[in-house]
Design an enzyme around this catalytic site. Structure first.
Site, PDB file in Angstrom:
ATOM      1  N   ASP A 100       0.823  -1.205   0.000  1.00  0.00           N
ATOM      2  CA  ASP A 100       0.000   0.000   0.000  1.00  0.00           C
ATOM      3  C   ASP A 100       0.861   1.261   0.000  1.00  0.00           C
ATOM      4  O   ASP A 100       1.397   1.652   1.032  1.00  0.00           O
ATOM      5  CB  ASP A 100      -0.910  -0.008   1.226  1.00  0.00           C
ATOM      6  CG  ASP A 100      -1.864   1.172   1.259  1.00  0.00           C
ATOM      7  OD1 ASP A 100      -2.068   1.788   0.193  1.00  0.00           O
ATOM      8  OD2 ASP A 100      -2.405   1.475   2.336  1.00  0.00           O
ATOM      9  N   ASP A 325      -1.610   5.130  -6.129  1.00  0.00           N
ATOM     10  CA  ASP A 325      -1.901   4.352  -4.921  1.00  0.00           C
ATOM     11  C   ASP A 325      -2.091   2.876  -5.258  1.00  0.00           C
ATOM     12  O   ASP A 325      -3.071   2.498  -5.903  1.00  0.00           O
ATOM     13  CB  ASP A 325      -3.154   4.915  -4.245  1.00  0.00           C
ATOM     14  CG  ASP A 325      -3.506   4.180  -2.962  1.00  0.00           C
ATOM     15  OD1 ASP A 325      -2.618   3.513  -2.395  1.00  0.00           O
ATOM     16  OD2 ASP A 325      -4.663   4.264  -2.522  1.00  0.00           O
TER      17      ASP A 325
END
Length: 451
Positions: A100, A325
């Site tokens: 992440d 992201d």
């Protein structure tokens, strides 16, 4: 995964003093004599000396090793995330963490069990089974780098075992809380050897709730590997030793069995790096975790859409902008641009519109009887600052939502309260390099490992 939390010179000894520099005019230059020892060595002696010198020079320029961890799609377990294998503790316990770039904290599911037979191996971390597990004290400076619980007890500086409690929240209200600790991680290096990195800070999560960290997207995962720009992220902690950059390839999630690629921390791009296109990384003081880039334009089938540049900008309140992201699956575009993109794609697509839209999607097409539907789909092109152009294939933004139906995997976001996102689906098949020292993002469709 969105997270909105809050981070004498000695040259004068080697330089000429200003007066000496001023004494040298434009027509003059400094000359230093070259001294030669005599007699000259024989050619054989010179060759031997040069060979020996080159040997020692090559030792001195030995490259700094980099570390690599396997990355695999979680699609087989029903997750839209990509997992990284992390071996933590001594002896090592292997867990799968979501990769992440949109958060900082490294955390794993923990169990304080004494009789752990009720838990399957490799599903939670057992601190009691590790000889190197060390809870952080609440008065340790490290504890100030992680958000604490809202109703945290006052830190008792006189108690040796006053532990650091953390509570890390995500934008949708999901959270993980537990003990902030340090552990030893076992990593594979470029030399083929294992490296044991001590005192890696992480969250030992005993309370986990919310869709982002316990819903379907979390299936098969045992925690999150935060790779953001904050000091406690995995990339930041390892970057201090192996080099302040990292790269990865996210392989096509539809392939079975899922192919493995690697998260590389350090300078490990090899020859593929020469083919990278770069765009500057931007900073947003309101959201220092995220990797912002400047999106300048979007084109459909080569035609640039008329989108005002202000649509892409970060405003004075920190809203807007574009983030890369890996923890978000779909792509998101600021609403004014989204409406123009979807309208143009609808006009240019050469496939029948589906009779019914899949819930949550605004544009779906019927691909029944079409062997290669990507041939009939418009091509999107994204231009970033610095002249870097990103041209993903249609499979990166059209996904199968049900049998014979594919939908545009781009959503709308209000730029006044959010930001545009290049999610992991859009990143598939590209090598991405986050060069934090030079504050730039590189990408290339070449350099990913083949299945």
């Amino acid at each position: 995964m969105f997270h909105l939390t809050i981070l004498c010179s000695l040259l004068s000894l080697f330089l000429l003093p200003p007066a000496s520099l001023a004494a040298v005019s434009n027509d003059e230059y400094l000359k230093l004599p070259l001294l030669r020892k005599s007699p000259l060595p024989s050619p054989t002696q010179a060759l031997a000396l040069d060979t020996r010198r080159l040997h020692f020079l090559s030792l001195r320029r030995k490259p700094i090793p980099f570390v690599k961890s396997p990355v695999v799609s979680g699609a087989s377990s029903g997750s839209g995330q990509y997992f990284v294998d992390l071996r933590i503790g001594q002896p090592p316990q292997s867990l799968l963490l979501i990769a992440d770039t949109g958060s900082d904290l490294v955390w794993v599911k923990c169990s304080a069990c004494r009789n752990c037979s009720l838990h399957s191996p490799a599903t939670v971390f057992f601190p009691r089974h590790s000889t190197t597990f060390s809870p952080t004290h609440c008065y340790d400076p490290l504890c100030r780098l992680v958000p604490g619980p809202v109703r945290a007890l006052k830190c008792n500086h006189t108690r040796i075992h006053s532990t650091c409690h953390y509570e890390y929240a995500y934008a949708d209200g999901s959270l993980t809380s537990g003990l902030f600790a340090t552990e030893t991680t076992t990593l594979k290096t470029s030399s083929g050897r294992e490296a044991y990195l001590k005192s890696v800070a992480f969250g030992c999560g005993f309370r986990i709730s919310g869709q982002s960290v316990s819903g379907a997207s979390f299936n098969g995962a045992h925690g999150v590997m935060g790779l953001g720009r904050g000091p406690i992220s995995f990339a930041s902690q390892l970057g201090r030793r192996f080099g302040n950059k990292f790269s990865y390839c996210l392989m096509d999630y539809t392939l079975s069995p899922p192919p493995t690629s690697y998260l590389i921390i350090g300078d490990g791009g090899g020859g593929a790096r020469s083919k990278l296109l770069f765009t500057p990384l931007l900073t947003n003081p309101f959201s220092p975790t995220f990797y912002y880039i400047r999106l300048k334009s979007v084109s459909v089938n080569g035609a640039k859409l008329r989108i005002h540049p202000s649509v892409w900008e970060i405003d004075g309140s920190g809203n807007g902008g574009t983030v890369v992201d890996s923890g978000t699956t779909l792509a998101f575009l600021a609403d004014p641009s989204y409406r123009l993109v979807i309208a143009t794609v609808r006009r240019r697509i050469r496939l029948p519109i589906a009779a019914e839209m899949t819930p949550g999607f605004d544009l779906c097409v019927n691909v029944s009887g079409v062997s290669k539907p990507e041939k009939f789909m418009p091509r999107l092109k994204f231009e970033f600052a610095g002249g870097a152009v990103f041209v993903p294939p249609p499979r990166n933004y059209f996904i199968e939502t049900e049998e014979h139906v594919q939908c545009l995997a781009i959503q709308s976001v209000n730029p006044k309260v959010g930001f545009s996102v290049i999610g992991n689906l859009m990143q598939q098949g590209f090598l991405f390099e986050f060069d934090r020292d030079r504050s730039r993002l590189g990408f290339s469709p070449r350099g990913c490992a083949l299945p």
